[in-house]
Every structure is written in C-alpha cells, then in structure tokens.
Design a protein around this motif. Structure first.
Motif, PDB file in Angstrom:
ATOM      1  N   ALA A   1      -6.495 -10.719 -33.011  1.00 55.84           N
ATOM      2  CA  ALA A   1      -7.184  -9.450 -33.231  1.00 55.84           C
ATOM      3  C   ALA A   1      -8.662  -9.565 -32.857  1.00 55.84           C
ATOM      4  CB  ALA A   1      -7.025  -9.016 -34.686  1.00 55.84           C
ATOM      5  N   TYR A   2      -9.280 -10.669 -33.257  1.00 56.31           N
ATOM      6  CA  TYR A   2     -10.694 -10.887 -32.968  1.00 56.31           C
ATOM      7  C   TYR A   2     -10.946 -10.965 -31.461  1.00 56.31           C
ATOM      8  CZ  TYR A   2     -15.161 -13.366 -32.643  1.00 56.31           C
ATOM      9  OH  TYR A   2     -16.432 -13.751 -32.314  1.00 56.31           O
ATOM     10  N   ALA A   3     -10.068 -11.662 -30.735  1.00 53.62           N
ATOM     11  CA  ALA A   3     -10.251 -11.805 -29.292  1.00 53.62           C
ATOM     12  C   ALA A   3     -10.213 -10.449 -28.601  1.00 53.62           C
ATOM     13  CB  ALA A   3      -9.167 -12.726 -28.718  1.00 53.62           C
ATOM     14  N   HIS A   4      -9.256  -9.594 -29.011  1.00 51.64           N
ATOM     15  CA  HIS A   4      -9.174  -8.258 -28.400  1.00 51.64           C
ATOM     16  C   HIS A   4     -10.396  -7.419 -28.777  1.00 51.64           C
ATOM     17  CE1 HIS A   4      -5.272  -8.201 -26.381  1.00 51.64           C
ATOM     18  NE2 HIS A   4      -4.798  -8.934 -27.365  1.00 51.64           N
ATOM     19  N   CYS A   5     -10.819  -7.480 -30.043  1.00 54.79           N
ATOM     20  CA  CYS A   5     -11.972  -6.691 -30.484  1.00 54.79           C
ATOM     21  C   CYS A   5     -13.257  -7.156 -29.794  1.00 54.79           C
ATOM     22  CB  CYS A   5     -12.127  -6.784 -31.999  1.00 54.79           C
ATOM     23  SG  CYS A   5     -10.854  -5.887 -32.918  1.00 54.79           S
ATOM     24  N   LEU A   6     -13.383  -8.456 -29.600  1.00 58.45           N
ATOM     25  CA  LEU A   6     -14.565  -8.999 -28.935  1.00 58.45           C
ATOM     26  C   LEU A   6     -14.663  -8.485 -27.507  1.00 58.45           C
ATOM     27  CD1 LEU A   6     -16.874 -10.961 -29.642  1.00 58.45           C
ATOM     28  CD2 LEU A   6     -15.518 -12.774 -28.570  1.00 58.45           C
ATOM     29  N   ARG A   7     -13.511  -8.408 -26.850  1.00 59.92           N
ATOM     30  CA  ARG A   7     -13.486  -7.914 -25.471  1.00 59.92           C
ATOM     31  C   ARG A   7     -13.828  -6.428 -25.405  1.00 59.92           C
ATOM     32  NH1 ARG A   7     -10.061  -9.145 -20.601  1.00 59.92           N
ATOM     33  NH2 ARG A   7      -9.603 -11.094 -21.676  1.00 59.92           N
ATOM     34  N   LEU A   8     -13.410  -5.680 -26.414  1.00 59.83           N
ATOM     35  CA  LEU A   8     -13.589  -4.239 -26.391  1.00 59.83           C
ATOM     36  C   LEU A   8     -15.038  -3.817 -26.631  1.00 59.83           C
ATOM     37  CD1 LEU A   8     -10.377  -3.256 -28.356  1.00 59.83           C
ATOM     38  CD2 LEU A   8     -10.881  -2.618 -25.994  1.00 59.83           C
ATOM     39  N   GLY A   9     -15.677  -4.399 -27.649  1.00 60.26           N
ATOM     40  CA  GLY A   9     -17.053  -4.015 -27.934  1.00 60.26           C
ATOM     41  C   GLY A   9     -17.309  -3.772 -29.400  1.00 60.26           C
ATOM     42  N   GLU A  10     -18.485  -3.232 -29.712  1.00 60.64           N
ATOM     43  CA  GLU A  10     -18.955  -3.116 -31.084  1.00 60.64           C
ATOM     44  C   GLU A  10     -18.124  -2.161 -31.926  1.00 60.64           C
ATOM     45  OE1 GLU A  10     -23.047  -2.055 -31.110  1.00 60.64           O
ATOM     46  OE2 GLU A  10     -23.740  -3.957 -30.243  1.00 60.64           O
ATOM     47  N   LYS A  11     -17.493  -1.170 -31.322  1.00 58.67           N
ATOM     48  CA  LYS A  11     -16.724  -0.197 -32.100  1.00 58.67           C
ATOM     49  C   LYS A  11     -15.355  -0.719 -32.515  1.00 58.67           C
ATOM     50  CE  LYS A  11     -17.121   2.958 -28.895  1.00 58.67           C
ATOM     51  NZ  LYS A  11     -16.983   4.238 -28.145  1.00 58.67           N
TER      52      LYS A  11
END
Length: 386
Positions: free
Chosen positions: A198-208
């Motif tokens: 989950a963190y890896a995907h969120c990191l790629r996506l951005g601050e939101k």
C-alpha cells in the motif's frame, strides 16, 4: 508527567468515525442475524449514529459504503446528517460484491471488468463532492487462489493504472486512503496484502494518497505499532479501521482481544504527532450477535480509554530510561500508564462536555432502543449487500 489539563484537552478534541454498515444486520460466513429495530435506510443509520455521538460526544462523522448507502440526493443526505449534529465521513467503494468481480476488479484480466470497477470508483469520487467528504477509502478483495492463475506483476500494473486514474480525479482537498489485507477472500496472492505494498503505491501517487491500517488485517503476532510509527514518520498514515481479531479478520469490537495492543498503537500515534484531524480514526466492525448501538458506544469508549492511557505516558522518564539503557525502567514507565484506571478521568471529561459520564447506561435509559423497535416495522432492513 503530562499535566491533567493537557490530557483532558486532548481527550475532548478526539474524534472517532463510525461506519454506517455497523448499524445494519451482519453475521458470520454462514448466517446474517437480523435484529429488531435495525435501520432500513441510510437516514435511519444516521439517526442511530446521532445517538452514539450524543452519548459519547466524540463521534461526529459517519462513513458511507456505496452501493449499500446509495441515495438519489447525496447533498440532501449530507444536510440530513448535519441536522442531527453529524457530518458524512469517508466514502467506501465496493468492488467485491458483484459476479463480475470473481477474478478481481481493477486487477481483473478482462479490461471490460476493470472498466466497470473504475467507473464505480469514479462514481464514489463524485459522491464525495456531493457530500463534502474528505476521504475516499479503497479496499480491494482482488487476488488469486492458485499459482499460475494470473500474472502477479501484470496485476500490480493494472492496480497502479487504476489508482492513478482515480487519483487524478480527486480534488486538491480530497484524499485517497488505500487499505490492505493479508488474505481473504483470495488465498494464494492478495494484490494489496500488506502495508508495504500500500505504501509503495501511495508513494508513487503523491501526497493525496495515504495508507489505512486495519487492525485486523495482519498476520498473527505482527507488530502493528511499528507499522504505525513508520507510516507516521513518512507522513503516510491516513487513518485506521479499528477492530479486534483473535484468529483472522474477526471484526470484533476494538480492544476486545488485546487492549494492550490498542494502547501501544495509540502511544505511537501520540508519539508521532498523529492525534490530529488529519488522521482518520474509524471503527470497522461487524456486530453480529450484540446490540448495535451500545456495542458501538462501547467501542468508542475503548478507543478513548486506550488514548487516555497513552497520553499519561511520562515521556521524559521514558526517554531518560531509554537513553541510559534501563530496559526494565523503560518498560515500567509504559506499564504504569497502561495500568492506570482512566475511567474516572474520562467521566470527568464527559461531565465537562455536558454529557452523562456513563454513555452506555445513558443510552439504555434514553428509550431509543425501544423506540426504534416500535417504529421500524416493515420494509427491508439494511445488511450485507443492502
């Protein structure tokens, strides 16, 4: 030792979000158990949620689940909530209760199924705009049961593509909260199985994009407070789904299985500066055999007690013991706080807030349970899939 005034001020500002589906009928894998007086509409769920907030003072928001809470006019539903002293919270998508999703939703090998799932996620973003909700919460049941069933890497690519598309639809003041789960309903691979994925995907996506920690979604013995500390350190802890587990994702009342774990989690939340409005503290529980409203009230109280104990940790003494390598003293500082009876303190907080110091007792004396049993006759009760 933190001052009493500081602790009370923090407890008075705490907020716990309840989930609309927790007011509906639920059950085990084998049977959904109906109860008298259960809500039949999203509006009646909000009526019950208002009772929880009335008696606890710290449950002002209610998460919705789409399509379980689908209505024709979401702005009107938001106004209905406001009239009862509530706000609508996270919008939860459902891409797991349709025959088309047997092999997955956004990770499905068929592009037409992926498109259907994505359209639903877009619908949820539109609902957020109508309700004024800040958070879109995503949980995917996607996964495989057998080696070779599908390509593991391709499924991650499909997931990444869908998340990026949804992320682009979010307004600047909105957030995507990505949940993870070790296993179930898939048993070989789960496409978002842990906090790292989950963190890896969120990191790629951005601050939101931020991670949601469901306290029932880990392997036995997992150190959840470590995950919480790391995500807070990286600015990626979006919130919690609070519940308890003995064996798997049991969705029991928070603090029922391991109240010490809940205390340890809340200590790391406080230590990492997470006891703020930016962290969503939501209850995600299935009250299968117990009465809904008093169980939710008790869950809110369990979160409050764990928070109060965590706030009482003597940070200076703990830091001194840690710096000197005094292992036993460091542990003793934590245990002193945990073993404190905070119920009188919380009773004082409630009295200062103008509510009854005994929320469960106050609810039972209110007559609400008898009122809804008498009035909610006929129609279709809300439950799984409704």
């Amino acid at each position: 030792m933190p001052s009493r005034t500081t602790v009370i001020a923090a407890l008075r500002t705490q907020a716990v979000e309840t989930a609309s589906w927790a007011y509906a009928n639920s059950g085990t894998r084998f049977k959904v158990f109906a109860q008298r007086g259960v809500p039949r509409t999203p509006q009646e769920k909000l009526d019950d949620a208002a009772q929880v907030h009335r008696h606890t003072g710290v449950a002002p928001t209610v998460a919705l689940h789409i399509p379980w809470d689908r209505v024709d006019d979401y702005a009107a539903l938001a106004k209905y909530a406001e009239e009862r002293g509530l706000r609508l919270g996270a919008i939860n998508a459902n891409v797991f209760q349709d025959d088309d999703y047997k092999l997955g939703s956004v990770c499905h090998p068929d592009a037409s199924v992926r498109r259907k799932a994505l359209d639903h996620l877009f619908e949820c973003v539109d609902i957020m705009e109508a309700t004024g909700s800040r958070d879109l919460k995503l949980w995917f049941s996607d996964g495989t049961n057998y080696p070779g069933q599908d390509d593991i890497r391709d499924r991650q690519d499909r997931l990444s593509e869908a998340l990026a598309a949804v992320y682009e639809r979010l307004g600047d003041d909105r957030r995507m909260l990505l949940e993870y789960k070790l296993f179930e309903p898939a048993f070989y691979t789960t496409d978002v199985p842990d906090w790292g994925t989950a963190y890896a995907h969120c990191l790629r996506l951005g601050e939101k994009a931020q991670v949601v920690v469901d306290t029932g979604h880990h392997a036995p013995g997992t150190n959840i407070e470590f995950i919480v500390a790391l995500l807070l350190r990286e600015g990626k802890l979006g919130g919690f789904d609070f519940n308890s587990r003995f064996y798997a994702d049991d969705d029991l009342m928070v603090g029922a299985a391991d109240p010490f774990q809940l205390f340890r989690i809340m200590y790391e939340v406080i230590r990492g500066g997470g006891l703020v409005p930016g962290t969503a503290f939501m209850l995600d529980q299935c009250h299968n055999i117990e009465a809904k409203i008093p169980a939710i009230i008790r869950s809110v109280m369990n979160v409050q007690e764990a928070t109060a104990k965590a706030l009482l940790v003597d940070a200076e003494s703990l830091a001194a013991a840690q710096a000197s390598g005094d292992v036993l003293e460091a542990n003793a500082v934590l245990m002193d706080a945990y073993n404190t009876d905070v119920r009188p303190l919380l009773a004082e907080v409630r009295e200062e807030m103008g509510i009854d110091p005994d929320p469960v007792g106050a609810y039972r004396r209110s007559g609400w349970a008898e009122k809804i049993i008498d009035e909610r006759v006929g129609g279709t009760q809300a439950g799984w899939g409704a």
